[in-house]
Design a protein around this motif. Structure first.
Motif, short mmCIF file in Angstrom:
data_model
loop_
_atom_site.label_atom_id
_atom_site.label_comp_id
_atom_site.label_asym_id
_atom_site.label_seq_id
_atom_site.Cartn_x
_atom_site.Cartn_y
_atom_site.Cartn_z
N LYS A 647 76.48 102.64 -52.06
CA LYS A 647 75.42 101.72 -51.67
C LYS A 647 74.07 102.16 -52.22
O LYS A 647 73.29 101.33 -52.71
CB LYS A 647 75.35 101.61 -50.14
CG LYS A 647 76.54 100.92 -49.50
CD LYS A 647 76.36 100.84 -47.99
CE LYS A 647 77.53 100.13 -47.33
NZ LYS A 647 77.38 100.06 -45.85
N LEU A 648 73.79 103.45 -52.14
CA LEU A 648 72.53 103.97 -52.65
C LEU A 648 72.42 103.76 -54.15
O LEU A 648 71.35 103.40 -54.67
CB LEU A 648 72.39 105.45 -52.30
CG LEU A 648 71.11 106.14 -52.78
CD1 LEU A 648 69.88 105.48 -52.17
CD2 LEU A 648 71.15 107.63 -52.46
N LEU A 652 69.53 101.61 -55.97
CA LEU A 652 68.69 102.21 -57.00
C LEU A 652 68.68 101.35 -58.27
O LEU A 652 67.63 101.17 -58.89
CB LEU A 652 69.20 103.62 -57.31
CG LEU A 652 68.35 104.44 -58.29
CD1 LEU A 652 66.93 104.60 -57.76
CD2 LEU A 652 68.99 105.80 -58.53
N ARG A 653 69.82 100.80 -58.62
CA ARG A 653 69.87 99.92 -59.80
C ARG A 653 69.01 98.68 -59.59
O ARG A 653 68.30 98.23 -60.48
CB ARG A 653 71.31 99.52 -60.09
CG ARG A 653 72.17 100.61 -60.70
CD ARG A 653 73.51 100.06 -61.16
NE ARG A 653 74.31 101.07 -61.83
CZ ARG A 653 75.17 101.88 -61.23
NH1 ARG A 653 75.33 101.78 -59.91
NH2 ARG A 653 75.85 102.77 -61.92
N ARG A 654 69.09 98.11 -58.37
CA ARG A 654 68.29 96.92 -58.08
C ARG A 654 66.80 97.25 -58.10
O ARG A 654 65.98 96.47 -58.59
CB ARG A 654 68.70 96.33 -56.73
CG ARG A 654 70.04 95.61 -56.76
CD ARG A 654 70.23 94.77 -55.51
NE ARG A 654 70.35 95.60 -54.32
CZ ARG A 654 71.51 96.04 -53.82
NH1 ARG A 654 72.63 95.73 -54.43
NH2 ARG A 654 71.55 96.77 -52.73
N ALA A 673 65.62 106.48 -65.58
CA ALA A 673 66.55 105.69 -64.77
C ALA A 673 67.98 106.14 -64.97
O ALA A 673 68.75 106.31 -64.02
CB ALA A 673 66.39 104.20 -65.12
N GLN A 674 68.37 106.37 -66.23
CA GLN A 674 69.72 106.82 -66.51
C GLN A 674 69.97 108.21 -65.94
O GLN A 674 71.10 108.52 -65.50
CB GLN A 674 69.98 106.81 -68.02
CG GLN A 674 70.02 105.42 -68.63
CD GLN A 674 71.10 104.56 -68.00
OE1 GLN A 674 72.23 104.99 -67.81
NE2 GLN A 674 70.73 103.32 -67.67
N SER A 802 56.87 105.04 -58.40
CA SER A 802 57.06 104.43 -57.09
C SER A 802 58.52 104.06 -56.82
O SER A 802 58.80 103.09 -56.14
CB SER A 802 56.18 103.16 -56.95
OG SER A 802 54.82 103.51 -57.07
N LEU A 803 59.45 104.85 -57.33
CA LEU A 803 60.86 104.63 -56.98
C LEU A 803 61.13 105.35 -55.67
O LEU A 803 61.39 106.54 -55.63
CB LEU A 803 61.78 105.15 -58.08
CG LEU A 803 61.83 104.31 -59.37
CD1 LEU A 803 62.67 105.01 -60.42
CD2 LEU A 803 62.39 102.94 -59.07
#
Length: 826
Positions: A647-648, A652-654, A673-674, A802-803
């Motif tokens: 789920k996490l 994170l992808r969204r 991101a990768q 801001s992730l």
């Protein structure tokens, strides 16, 4: 003599070269080439160079060249309209509605090709006559033919005598000899007699040389009609080959040979193609016309014949003649119910049934445009029984009177697979012409070992014996269950029963003839370990048109059902048998205790057993045990962590995608991101549950917990270190020193980095719990550390655009890494 001949030849060639404007245009005749062959090799090479010809043509030692017919016809480019087999099979598997059947039949009719046209199909590439065929004795000699005469004996000479326009040849020393109206055999005999009479002591060998060419005409519906130059030995069929054959409307059965305005012969190519009869293939003469009229009537033959095609008709031909044209019927044909589609006098298509097994049907006259469709026989085998399932040689076997199960399967080892179920097999039997079935149970082991018992059932035609094993039970039962459901047509209950609970193969089974509860348990593979045999529940539905459906529950003793023959309980359709499990029954459960205990190992547990009890069974702790650093792993926690991690990862992808689409904030870098996603994918989920062994040791009941299957406890030895991880200058592990604070250990690792989030730094305690400075007013930078603690300094999420999920990612990564490391040290 040879020298004289050489001088004459050289002089003749020199004169020819002088008076010729283009030397290369001079082509030596066959007579000249034969004379050149008598010259020495050096002279042959010089002459060949002057004439631009192959020296091997002049060499007497050259080997004979292989005679080949020139390719005078190129194949026509035709499209293949025949569907391949896979497409045809797919058509036959469609739902056979009326429209579908008509479409299939129409498509098959369109695929038919006219018979015989492919043999002569092509277009002429050259008009050169074919002159390399053997000459028959009855060949009529005529002007232009060449006769080779070889004399041997007292004199040796070779002559090539050309028949002149008057029909005579000029023979040296014998004068003219007339061969008018003579065949080759007669001309040969005449010449041999003349030579024998006039030239004593000389023998002659006479053969035909180059043959004359004749000009014929091919007219009518030929592929390439016109005038052709062919060999004088050519026949009608050779004229067809040269002209490219017959076009699609030309007749193959009425090819006419016209000579001087009269028809002197007719050729039916079906005689040649189907029976090898070439008696009508007459030899051509100069000026002959091969005329191909348009085809007459045709009949299309399709279905179960050996050669489906469109055939040309002659007058008064019958269905028997048409079947012969199609080379007979296939073995799977059903000629008794053949169908003829025919146009009536009102130009309307009608259908006529024809029995091709009766004389009346075979003698039926065929009309132009008829379509004969020979239907196929049924693929159902009438006198056979079928073996399927766990047998060595499955398939169909011949049925004979009084055939029994043991006759088909005489040996357990020789006929059955090693996994065959000897207690439960099914005999599926057809009971009427509709194909409805009834099912019988067969105790296969008893039928084979005791062939004189009632278990050795007598078989009937079309019976199917299914032998089950421990893997394909459901697969073999599926078509039987479907058939039983489909044959329940008038509201009757399908002959099916069900069994569930503590049996080996729960599910739905056919209701066999005279079935009882014991047989249903055998069908399900028997009882599982832990089955409660004192009471099983049989649920039965009673259907009444007035009262509706009532449910009845009956308690059965499986001990009586399985062991007492008088306790037989017969089954009805839709019965459900539920086999219970013994109270408090459970499969053997195991837990693992490793590390600093006196007797580490794997222990079996029962329901309700606690961690404290297993530690006591393991002999308690050693003196070197670090209870605060113990790691307790549980499979259910591991499964939950894996789900939360997935789920996490999705969240994170969204969030990354949302940040990338936002214009007023910087987009996150692709590499960052990768990196986050890859680190999440590589996290090893361990399923750690925080336990307080010290509290359990002190007897606090709230700290104790019930154990589950596959639980594992790891008790490490005392750890005198403190680790610092995350965004510090030098992540490292330090020796524990009493009195050192959080900030001091942080300073020993060089302090935080620029990208560190000092406000969210936290401590992972030795027991796996987490303490954060901002969660308690007393937790300050002067907080005392304990052995086995780990300081985590996470990455500043603001630095990562801001992730907000990044902190969760790093927390999971560090916590899992510490747990794995603790287990790995044991």
């Amino acid at each position: 003599m040879l020298h004289k001949t050489k001088n004459v030849l050289i002089a003749g060639l020199s004169a020819l070269i002088i008076f010729s404007t283009q030397v290369q245009a001079v082509t030596p005749s066959p007579q000249m080439i034969e004379q050149f062959k008598q010259l020495p090799k050096s002279e042959q090479e010089r002459i060949a160079k002057q004439y631009g010809i192959d020296p091997s043509m002049l060499s007497t030692s050259a080997t004979a060249t292989k005679i080949e017919n020139p390719q005078v016809v190129e194949s026509r480019s035709t499209e293949n309209n025949v569907l391949d087999q896979s497409e045809d099979e797919s058509l036959t598997q469609q739902t056979k509605t009326a429209a579908t059947v008509d479409a299939i039949e129409s498509q098959k009719e369109q695929q038919l090709k006219p018979f015989g046209y492919d043999l002569f199909a092509g277009s002429p590439t050259t008009f050169a006559p074919v002159s390399d065929v053997p000459v028959p004795a009855e060949y009529m000699v005529g002007p232009g033919d060449t006769i080779n005469v070889q004399l041997y004996g007292k004199e040796n000479n070779n002559y090539q005598l050309v028949v002149g326009r008057d029909g005579a040849v000029q023979f040296p020393d014998l004068g003219p000899i007339s061969l008018v109206g003579l065949s080759f055999a007669e001309a040969r005999n005449l010449l041999q007699d003349k030579i024998a009479q006039s030239m004593i002591g000389i023998n002659a060998n006479i053969t035909m040389g180059e043959l004359r060419s004749i000009r014929i005409f091919v007219a009518g519906d030929a592929y390439k009609p016109g005038s052709y130059t062919v060999s004088s030995l050519s026949t009608i069929t050779q004229a067809l080959f040269v002209s490219g054959g017959v076009n699609q409307i030309g007749s193959l059965r009425n090819i006419q040979l016209k000579r001087s305005g009269k028809t002197v012969g007719t050729l039916d190519l079906y005689d040649l193609l189907m029976r090898g009869d070439a008696s009508g293939d007459k030899r051509l003469q100069s000026g002959d016309v091969v005329f191909i009229p348009s085809t007459g009537g045709t009949v299309s033959v399709m279905g179960e014949v050996r050669r489906p095609a469109i055939y040309e008709l002659k007058s008064n031909e019958t269905m028997a003649d048409v079947i012969k044209m199609a080379s007979g019927l296939n073995p799977g044909a059903y000629p008794k119910s053949s169908v003829v589609e025919r146009y009536s006098d009102k130009s309307v298509k009608t259908v006529i049934n024809v029995d091709l097994t009766a004389n009346s049907g075979l003698s039926t006259l065929v009309k132009n445009g008829d379509v004969l469709n020979v239907k196929s026989a049924s693929n159902r085998i009438d006198n056979a029984v079928t073996l399927a399932g766990a047998v060595i040689r499955p398939g169909k076997y011949q049925w004979k009177n009084a055939l029994k199960v043991a006759d088909l399967l005489p040996s357990i080892w020789g006929n059955l697979t090693i996994t065959a179920d000897l207690d439960y097999s099914l005999l599926v039997r057809e009971i009427n012409q509709r194909g409805d079935i009834e099912v019988h149970r067969v105790a296969l082991g008893k039928a084979i070992t005791d062939p004189f018992s009632l278990h050795n059932v007598v078989l009937q035609p079309r019976d199917t014996l299914l032998v089950f094993d421990y893997e394909d039970r459901e697969k073999l039962l599926e078509p039987i269950i479907t058939q039983l459901k489909n044959q329940s047509r008038f509201g009757d209950a399908a002959k099916l029963v069900s069994i569930n609970g503590n049996v080996r193969f729960p599910g739905q089974y056919p209701l066999t003839v005279n079935a009882d509860v014991k047989e249903l348990i055998i069908a399900a593979g028997g009882l599982e370990e832990g089955a409660y045999t004192m009471a099983a529940e049989l649920t039965r539905q009673e259907v009444s048109q007035t009262d509706g459906v009532t449910i009845q529950h009956q308690q059965l003793s499986l001990n009586d059902v399985m062991n007492n023959p008088s306790s037989i309980v017969e089954l009805q359709s839709r019965d459900i048998l539920t086999v219970r499990t013994l109270p408090d029954w459970q499969e053997t459960r195991w837990v693992t205790v490793k590390g600093e205990v006196k007797f580490p190992g794997t222990y079996s547990i029962q329901r309700g057993e606690t961690l404290k009890g297993v530690i006591a069974r393991a002999g308690g702790y050693t003196d070197n045990a670090a209870l605060k650093s113990a790691v307790f792993l549980r499979q259910s926690v591991k499964d939950k962590e894996r789900l939360e991690l997935a789920k996490l990862s999705d969240e994170l992808r969204r969030e990354i995608a949302a940040k990338a689409l936002t214009k007023d904030t910087p987009t996150v870098g692709y590499a960052d991101a990768q990196l986050m996603l890859k680190e999440l994918e590589n996290v090893e989920v361990v399923g750690r549950l925080v336990v307080d062994l010290n509290a359990i040791e002190l007897g606090i009941d709230e700290a104790n917990l019930d154990l589950e299957d596959a639980d594992a406890l790891y008790v490490p030895s005392k750890n005198q270190t403190v680790s610092v991880m995350g965004q510090v200058q030098h992540p490292s592990t330090h020796r524990f020193k009493a009195g050192l604070t959080f900030d001091q250990y942080l300073g020993l690792s060089g302090g935080p980095r620029k990208r560190a989030d000092e406000d969210r730094a936290y401590i992972i305690k030795a027991d796996g719990s987490v303490a954060m400075p901002n969660e308690s007013s007393w937790f300050t930078s002067s907080t005392q550390m304990e052995p086995g603690d780990t300081i985590i300094v996470p990455l500043d999420t603001e630095y990562k655009d801001s992730l907000t999920l990044w902190q969760q990612v790093t927390t999971i990564i560090y916590n899992s890494a510490i747990a794995v490391a603790a287990v790995a040290t044991l």
